[in-house]
Design a protein around this motif. Structure first.
Motif, mmCIF file in Angstrom:
data_model
loop_
_atom_site.group_PDB
_atom_site.id
_atom_site.type_symbol
_atom_site.label_atom_id
_atom_site.label_comp_id
_atom_site.label_asym_id
_atom_site.label_seq_id
_atom_site.Cartn_x
_atom_site.Cartn_y
_atom_site.Cartn_z
ATOM 1 N N ARG A 127 0.821 -1.204 0.000
ATOM 2 C CA ARG A 127 0.000 0.000 0.000
ATOM 3 C C ARG A 127 0.859 1.260 0.000
ATOM 4 N NH1 ARG A 127 -4.434 1.679 4.679
ATOM 5 N NH2 ARG A 127 -4.882 3.788 3.906
ATOM 6 N N LEU A 128 1.872 1.296 0.866
ATOM 7 C CA LEU A 128 2.739 2.472 0.934
ATOM 8 C C LEU A 128 3.498 2.675 -0.366
ATOM 9 C CD1 LEU A 128 4.265 2.289 4.538
ATOM 10 C CD2 LEU A 128 2.611 3.938 3.663
ATOM 11 N N VAL A 131 0.942 3.877 -3.087
ATOM 12 C CA VAL A 131 0.544 5.266 -2.822
ATOM 13 C C VAL A 131 1.695 6.220 -3.120
ATOM 14 C CG1 VAL A 131 -0.095 6.906 -1.012
ATOM 15 C CG2 VAL A 131 -1.232 4.694 -1.144
ATOM 16 N N GLY A 132 2.905 5.853 -2.708
ATOM 17 C CA GLY A 132 4.063 6.705 -2.922
ATOM 18 C C GLY A 132 4.311 6.994 -4.394
ATOM 19 N N PHE A 184 -0.895 11.838 0.127
ATOM 20 C CA PHE A 184 -0.075 10.784 0.711
ATOM 21 C C PHE A 184 -0.524 10.438 2.129
ATOM 22 C CE2 PHE A 184 3.529 9.000 2.996
ATOM 23 C CZ PHE A 184 3.883 7.960 2.134
ATOM 24 N N ALA A 188 -1.955 6.791 2.459
ATOM 25 C CA ALA A 188 -1.083 5.823 3.114
ATOM 26 C C ALA A 188 -1.589 5.395 4.487
ATOM 27 C CB ALA A 188 0.332 6.399 3.247
#
Length: 241
Positions: A127-128, A131-132, A184, A188
């Motif tokens: 996920r991070l 999203v990043g 973000f 996140a």
């Protein structure tokens, strides 16, 4: 005060290196820094420190320097040159994440000592990572678009495309960083933290981005001055020839 001093020195050195690379290699130096900053920021962002009365992750200065790069490219070259830096950053981020995740597939030798630390550092959640990359692409492309919109506005309003660099520089970057902070933080961490905590994280992050964004303005001016001197020197040499 150690962390605060280190962050201030890091900001000055980072932005100065961008100028040095530009002086040495012109736009190629700026493209090179986009790649370096993207890789380093992906690692540095995992470090959490206390500074200026806040808890923050590192990587903010490196990430902010990529906005400095696109602003210089927009100012001195064109929108396409700035977008190229963005796409290089996106490609670098995707490749780096895929490579680092592939390391986790190996079964380490019994004499290995590095794999546990490697797993700790590079085992980011999908996920991070997703999203990043998504937020980086959206925000950076928006920043390039906004820079040229501000430029068109100031040129039309004041009949001078050279003046008001500070307005298009800060106008685009501050809005882009606000968009970055919102997208973000909620992308996140939504569902992980309550709304109050998300707002607190967002406010602290944006405060940092305001400082880094305002601090890059003199460096954009310096880059433009350097470019003008280079053109003048080249023109003088041509006239001698």
């Amino acid at each position: 005060m150690q962390n605060e001093i280190l962050l201030i020195v890091s900001l000055i050195i980072t932005y100065s290196v961008v100028l040095i690379l530009f002086a040495l290699f012109r736009r190629r130096g700026l493209y090179l820094w986009s790649v370096i900053a993207t890789i380093a920021a992906n690692i540095e962002v995992l470090i959490v420190v206390n500074a200026f009365g806040m808890e923050m992750t590192l990587g903010n200065i490196l990430f902010a320097s990529t906005f400095l790069v696109t602003d210089i490219l927009s100012e001195l070259y064109d929108k396409k040159a700035a977008q190229t830096a963005v796409w290089l950053g996106i490609a670098t981020s995707v490749c780096f994440i895929l490579l680092s995740q592939s390391w986790m597939l190996y079964i380490p030798n019994e004499n290995d000592f590095a794999m546990p630390s490697i797993r700790t550092v590079f085992s980011n959640t999908p996920r991070l990572m997703a999203v990043g990359i998504a937020v980086y692409a959206i925000v950076q492309l928006f920043d390039v678009w906004a820079y040229h919109k501000w430029w068109a506005f100031t040129s039309r309003r004041f009949q001078d495309s050279h003046k008001f660099l500070w307005l298009r520089n800060n106008g685009s970057t501050l809005i882009s960083q606000l968009l970055n902070t919102i997208l973000f933080t909620w992308g996140a961490f939504l569902g992980t933290h309550d709304t109050q905590t998300l707002i607190s994280i967002a406010c602290a992050s944006y405060l940092i981005f305001i400082v880094t964004s305002l601090a890059d303005t003199p460096f954009v001016y310096l880059a433009r001055t350097l470019q003008e001197r280079i053109h003048k020197t080249d023109s003088d040499l041509d006239s001698i020839d």
